[in-house]
Design an enzyme around this catalytic site. Structure first.
Site, PDB file in Angstrom:
ATOM      1  CB  THR A   1      -0.910   0.054   1.256  1.00  0.00           C
ATOM      2  OG1 THR A   1      -0.071   0.139   2.413  1.00  0.00           O
ATOM      3  CG2 THR A   1      -1.787  -1.191   1.374  1.00  0.00           C
ATOM      4  CG  HIS A   2       0.435   4.356   1.335  1.00  0.00           C
ATOM      5  ND1 HIS A   2      -0.390   5.443   1.204  1.00  0.00           N
ATOM      6  CD2 HIS A   2      -0.141   3.569   2.295  1.00  0.00           C
ATOM      7  CE1 HIS A   2      -1.401   5.345   2.054  1.00  0.00           C
ATOM      8  NE2 HIS A   2      -1.271   4.196   2.715  1.00  0.00           N
TER       9      HIS A   2
ATOM     10  CB  SER B   1      18.786   1.306 -25.356  1.00  0.00           C
ATOM     11  OG  SER B   1      19.648   2.391 -25.641  1.00  0.00           O
TER      12      SER B   1
ATOM     13  CE  LYS C   1      17.311   1.288 -20.706  1.00  0.00           C
ATOM     14  NZ  LYS C   1      17.109   2.612 -20.223  1.00  0.00           N
TER      15      LYS C   1
ATOM     16  CD  GLU D   1       8.405   1.849 -20.917  1.00  0.00           C
ATOM     17  OE1 GLU D   1       9.073   2.397 -20.039  1.00  0.00           O
ATOM     18  OE2 GLU D   1       8.868   1.563 -22.041  1.00  0.00           O
TER      19      GLU D   1
ATOM     20  CE  LYS E   1     -20.139   6.923 -39.453  1.00  0.00           C
ATOM     21  NZ  LYS E   1     -20.553   8.268 -38.997  1.00  0.00           N
TER      22      LYS E   1
END
Ligand code: ARG
Length: 457
Positions: free
Chosen positions: A155-156, A277, A283, A290, A325
């Site tokens: 939580t948080h 990347s 990477k 995303e 549309k």
């Protein structure tokens, strides 16, 4: 060839024509327009506007046109006609001559487009319902496979209490189930036939509109012509269903992005749904997730667009409605694509169970258990809460988890703590205690998974 022009003495400005034409996007209603036209031809034959022979000739020509253009719908987009209704009528006249000009008797493009769009919404909803189910099944497979994996619950975004990865998956399965019901309800509500409402006042021919509605698979005919040609509730509702579901997908994407981060390293996404990347060779980015998160914006945007277009629009049909549309098509395509992509993400998701269990153990997520333990020994909860707070502070200083403190250390904070505290601090016992419907106990998860297997078929 335009469907109008008799009362005009000048041609349209080409810029206006481009601005006004909708064929470049409403070509997607080709099959619906042909289907509606077939039903209308038959309805006209029943009231003797068309002879049996004429009706048969029109049906043959419509079928021929449909076959001819199947798989080539993109070509229609650039045919130069004003809209899909004009296109179909022109092609029909090319095939059967003057007879083609009879089909529009008693019909308007206003009820025609309302019908086409409802037919489109209905079949798009059917496809999307299948896509939701497919994603639910992928989530269920993963939930089943990783039933025992204890996972940090937050939580948080602070570690709170241990859960299981299955329980996490099942949470999203519930959301998708509501998305499914919401969309089925919307499909059910839109399933009435506007054809026969003509421009705004109803057709002047004695058409049996209920029979016509049945022939197109609707549960009934609409009951007010003004409403029928100007109603776009189904557009707003499908966009609303899409938006809520995209918000769910976006939350799931965000959770997985966090779990996939170098910092958490709880899950590993397959090479199939990640990209690299151009600069940094190490990477592996969670692009699929995303993009799902990002695309939520345009779907919600389409909902806002449609609500705003219809707001304060006077009855009945206005050309503003042609704006219904593009946003709808784009949002439903996007939603469908995101459901499919999320299913693909789950197909090959891997869990780093060591990392996960270490994280579930850390963060003092068993502190509530210690408080409950004190309560069981007669300490009032508020006091227990404060005692445990001090114990946690001490344990942080000692750089130890609670279960590694000695009885003597515990007793500095409260004398009632003894040896029997250790079993209750284990993650397994924390889970097992939450054996209520909807709780995180393995027994509950197992039962839920079995029930969902039946539910999803
Ligand atoms: N292209 C129009 C639309 O999509 C079809 C209806 C046109 N109606 C009219 N009265 N001009 O809304």
């Amino acid at each position: 060839m335009a469907l109008w022009g008799g009362r005009f003495t000048q041609d349209s400005d080409v810029r206006f024509k481009h601005f006004n034409d909708s064929l470049r996007f409403d070509y997607r209603l080709f099959h619906e327009d042909v289907e509606g036209s077939r039903a209308w031809a038959q309805a006209l034959a029943k009231v003797n506007v068309l002879s049996e022979q004429e009706c048969a000739d029109l049906l043959r020509a419509l079928n021929e046109l449909e076959q001819e253009m199947s798989g080539r719908e993109q070509e229609i987009a650039v045919a130069g006609d004003e809209d899909i209704h004009s296109y179909v009528e022109r092609r029909l006249i090319e095939k059967v001559g003057a007879l083609g000009k009879k089909l529009h008797t008693g019909r308007s493009r206003n009820d025609q487009v309302a019908l086409d769009l409802k037919l489109f919404c209905r079949s798009a909803a059917d496809d999307l319902l299948k896509a939701i189910r497919a994603l639910q099944r992928e989530l269920l497979k993963v939930a089943d496979q990783y039933q025992g994996v204890i996972f940090p619950g937050y939580t948080h975004l602070q570690r709170a209490q241990p859960v299981t990865f299955s329980h996490f998956c099942l949470a999203y399965l519930q959301m998708l189930d509501r998305d499914f019901v919401r969309l089925s309800n919307a499909r059910n509500l839109l399933n009435t036939c506007p054809l026969g409402s003509a421009a705004l006042a109803g057709t002047a021919y004695p058409i049996d509109r209920e029979a016509l509605a049945q022939s197109l698979g609707f549960k009934g005919a609409t009951h007010n012509s003004l409403d029928a040609v100007s109603d776009r509730d189904h557009v707003m509702e499908l966009l609303s269903c899409a938006s809520v579901s995209m918000v769910h997908l976006s939350r799931l994407a965000e959770d997985l992005i966090i779990y996939n981060s170098g910092e958490a390293n709880f899950i590993e996404l397959s090479d199939k749904v990640t990209s690299g990347s151009s600069l940094m060779p190490q990477k592996k980015n969670p692009d699929a997730l995303e993009l799902i998160r990002g695309k939520t914006g345009r779907v919600v945007g389409a909902l806002m667009g449609s609500l705003t277009t219809v707001k304060a629009l006077p009855l009945a049909y206005d050309k503003d409605l042609q704006e219904d549309k593009e946003g709808l098509f784009d949002a439903l395509d996007t939603w469908h694509e995101c459901l499919d992509m999320m299913a693909l993400v789950f197909e090959d998701i891997k869990l780093n169970t060591d990392k996960i269990e270490a994280a579930a153990k850390g963060g003092y997520s068993n502190a509530t258990e210690l408080a409950d333990y004190l309560v069981s020994k007669g300490v009032p909860f508020r006091e227990a809460h404060s005692v445990v707070g001090q114990v946690v502070l001490y344990a942080i200083e000692q750089k130890k988890p609670l279960e590694e403190l000695s009885v003597a250390e515990f007793q500095k904070f409260n004398a009632v703590i003894s040896d029997d505290v250790y079993p209750i601090l284990s993650l397994q016992s924390i889970l097992a205690k939450r054996n209520v419907l909807g709780g995180v106990a393995l027994e509950q998860t197992r039962a839920e998974i079995e029930a969902l297997k039946k539910h999803l078929g």
